[in-house]
Design an enzyme around this catalytic site. Structure first.
Site: not given
Length: 308
Positions: A49, A54, A79, A110
């Protein structure tokens, strides 16, 4: 109950399957994420994931490519960033390039907040765009084969109802912060009733979690000769949710996947379900309110107020 937990999958509402145990990469810096994913894949994980926000999609993609694990054996989740709601297709192409793949198994919205990048620190939202518009663009990703499944992240009752009222494709997954300190039982049950699988993030309570020192959790772990983290993961699995524990430490990554043969009694599950302390790692920070007392009952702790 689950003798081979590392092989367990949950069936999604579109017939596809999601591995029950995956590796989360929130807050994992690129080099750490690359090493963590390599360790996880060598240990047997098949669900990874990540997210555009990120900043580690390239590292994840590199690790996957170097692992030698066939793409069809992997379940990759990413996401759509808050500031990409108006640019779903374009941002998805960037994610696919970084991940070295031509499709993802799951892409999530997200947050249900459409951020205008013209503002500073994600404080400005679009006035002419709603998350239902974003979902319409995400549905196109399934239709063109860029995503096998689509879902949402941190959607509560109200936003789920808004989305479901117009969605052509029902979300396959809703990812929520879930652990004994924030079980959100009503919301989990609601999702299950709508045929939406739930994935638990922060399933260990995140870094420096009070759950790691909780006497009840530690007593259960000691009784089984297992770690607190393994007990918390099994708690999530027995509730019917997939779990994506995050770690960048090789030994912990492997330990979190060492679950085969482990089970909890109904009494132990009740003890974990009844832990008195409530806390939430991922709190409100966006310009539009996402969480509410109605959807969490006594499951949501915000500041000094425990909602009744």
């Amino acid at each position: 109950m689950f003798p081979q937990l590392t092989q367990l999958t949950f069936k999604l509402n579109n017939g596809r399957e999601i591995p029950a145990v995956g590796l989360g990469t929130w807050h994992s810096k690129p080099d750490d994420a690359r090493n963590a994913v390599q360790t996880a894949l060598s240990a047997g994980y098949r669900h990874i994931d990540t997210a555009q926000a990120y900043g580690n999609e390239t590292a994840v993609g590199d690790a996957v490519m170097l692992s030698g694990v066939p793409r069809e054996s992997l379940f990759l989740t990413t996401k759509v960033n808050n500031m990409n709601h108006k640019h779903v297709a374009e941002s998805m192409e960037e994610s696919l390039l970084k991940l070295h793949t031509d499709y993802v198994d799951l892409v999530l919205m997200h947050w249900p907040v459409c951020i205008d990048p013209a503002g500073e620190k994600q404080t400005l939202v679009y006035k002419d765009w709603k998350f239902t518009d974003t979902w319409r663009e995400m549905e196109k990703l399934v239709e063109c084969g860029k995503a096998r499944s689509i879902g949402v992240f941190n959607f509560g009752f109200g936003n789920l109802e808004i989305l479901l009222s117009s969605a052509r494709i029902i979300p396959a997954v809703c990812q929520l912060e879930l652990h004994p300190g924030s079980p959100s039982t009503k919301l989990v049950d609601f999702c299950k009733g709508m045929g939406i699988h739930v994935t638990a993030y922060c399933c260990l309570g995140s870094s420096n979690s009070p759950l790691a020192e909780d006497k009840t959790v530690k007593a259960i772990a000691d009784a089984h000769g297992k770690t607190v983290q393994q007990i918390l993961l099994l708690w999530g699995l027995k509730r019917g949710t997939s779990v994506i524990p995050k770690s960048v430490t090789d030994s912990r990554i492997r330990s979190n996947f060492d679950l085969n043969g482990l089970d909890l009694t109904d009494y132990e599950m009740n003890l974990l379900n009844s832990l008195p302390d409530r806390f939430k790692v991922c709190k409100e920070w966006l310009p539009e309110k996402v969480f509410s007392s109605d959807e969490h009952g006594r499951d949501f702790y915000d500041g000094d107020k425990l909602f009744e």
